[in-house]
Design a protein around this motif. Structure first.
Motif, short mmCIF file in Angstrom:
data_model
loop_
_atom_site.label_atom_id
_atom_site.label_comp_id
_atom_site.label_asym_id
_atom_site.label_seq_id
_atom_site.Cartn_x
_atom_site.Cartn_y
_atom_site.Cartn_z
N ASP A 127 8.72 -44.10 -13.87
CA ASP A 127 8.29 -45.48 -13.62
C ASP A 127 7.65 -46.03 -14.88
O ASP A 127 6.51 -45.72 -15.21
CB ASP A 127 7.30 -45.53 -12.45
N ARG A 135 5.24 -50.48 -8.88
CA ARG A 135 4.67 -49.13 -8.89
C ARG A 135 4.43 -48.62 -7.47
O ARG A 135 4.71 -47.45 -7.17
CB ARG A 135 3.38 -49.12 -9.70
N ASN A 139 6.45 -45.49 -5.88
CA ASN A 139 5.65 -44.38 -5.36
C ASN A 139 6.04 -44.05 -3.93
O ASN A 139 6.24 -42.89 -3.56
CB ASN A 139 4.17 -44.77 -5.44
N LEU A 149 7.67 -37.95 -9.64
CA LEU A 149 7.49 -39.25 -10.28
C LEU A 149 6.65 -39.08 -11.54
O LEU A 149 5.55 -38.52 -11.50
CB LEU A 149 6.80 -40.21 -9.31
N SER A 151 4.72 -41.38 -14.17
CA SER A 151 4.21 -42.75 -14.16
C SER A 151 3.36 -43.00 -15.39
O SER A 151 2.52 -42.18 -15.76
CB SER A 151 3.38 -42.98 -12.89
N TYR A 175 0.23 -42.32 -6.39
CA TYR A 175 -0.23 -43.45 -7.20
C TYR A 175 -1.28 -44.27 -6.45
O TYR A 175 -2.23 -44.77 -7.05
CB TYR A 175 0.95 -44.34 -7.59
#
Length: 258
Positions: A127, A135, A139, A149, A151, A175
């Protein structure tokens, strides 16, 4: 697994020499399917290193167009492609770097069923977006489909990176454990207003690429369960441990896809 060709052994030889990589790790990279959300300040350097490393299949989603104001930090693009969609510009640049990588540009902002389909079809998601709505949606989709993931975010001279290993049984956080609610739109900082140092985006984007390459190659050490914080003004780097929020609106009621 098929044996690596002589051309692949030559192209990826310096990477294969790494004790934790070897031929087996390189083969895993060549067979991997990766979804990259965003081809801007973070996605641009990440994309270059991921394609250079030999990721087999790379889907890039971005609805924006290349602008001249992007070029000081979005190093994947070029003056000659100003006005192009960023995903399509990225695909053109990455083909020049490594034509062996199968790049699939998606000139759109993925959401809903399209996002779910793209996440489900990937082995790992990166991401590199620049807004909380995306986001949160990414997530949630990674949680549903148990996709790890990676990020990252950057603003001014500061940035952060973490890895959420949703493919594992024990996930330390998600997240929304880190940012439960998005700030008001009036409070959200954007680089068009606050500015951003090009190399700061490069530093965060390359860390994201490094974490992705390690994960895909079967090397678990890294930022899972930790948040890397970078200040390019003082050139300080530190990590903090992430803890799962038992009241998190995303992962506290997590139900994987069947």
């Amino acid at each position: 697994m098929d044996d690596l060709t002589d051309e692949q052994l030559d192209r990826y030889g310096r990477q294969i020499l790494l004790p934790r990589m070897g031929v087996e790790g390189q083969q895993r990279l060549l067979e991997a399917r990766l979804l990259l959300i965003g081809a801007g300040g973070l996605g641009a350097p990440a994309g270059l290193y991921l394609a250079g490393a030999g990721v087999g299949e790379l889907t890039i989603a971005d609805a924006d167009e290349v602008a001249a104001s992007n070029l000081h930090r979005q190093v994947l693009h070029a003056e000659s492609r100003v006005g192009w969609n960023k995903a399509e510009s990225a695909a053109a640049a990455l083909y020049e770097l490594n034509p062996e990588v199968r790049v699939h540009p998606r000139p759109e902002r993925l959401h809903g069923a399209a996002l779910d389909e793209a996440v489900a079809g990937a082995d790992l998601v990166v991401d590199a977006s620049d807004n909380f709505d995306t986001r949160y949606a990414v997530n949630a989709a990674c949680l549903r489909h148990r996709r790890t993931l990676v990020s990252g975010a950057v603003i001014r001279m500061e940035g952060q990176v973490t890895v959420f290993p949703f493919a594992d049984e024990l996930t330390p956080a998600c997240y929304r454990c880190l940012y439960r609610e998005a700030p008001d739109a009036s409070e959200t900082e954007r680089c068009a207003i606050t500015g951003v140092l090009g190399p700061a985006a490069g530093l965060i984007g390359t860390v994201m690429a490094a974490e992705t390459i390690k994960r895909l190659a079967g090397i678990p050490e890294g930022l899972a369960g930790r948040l890397l914080l970078m200040d390019a003004l003082t050139m300080d780097f530190r990590t903090i441990k992430l803890a799962r929020d038992p009241q998190c609106p995303a992962c506290s009621a997590f139900q994987p896809a069947s």
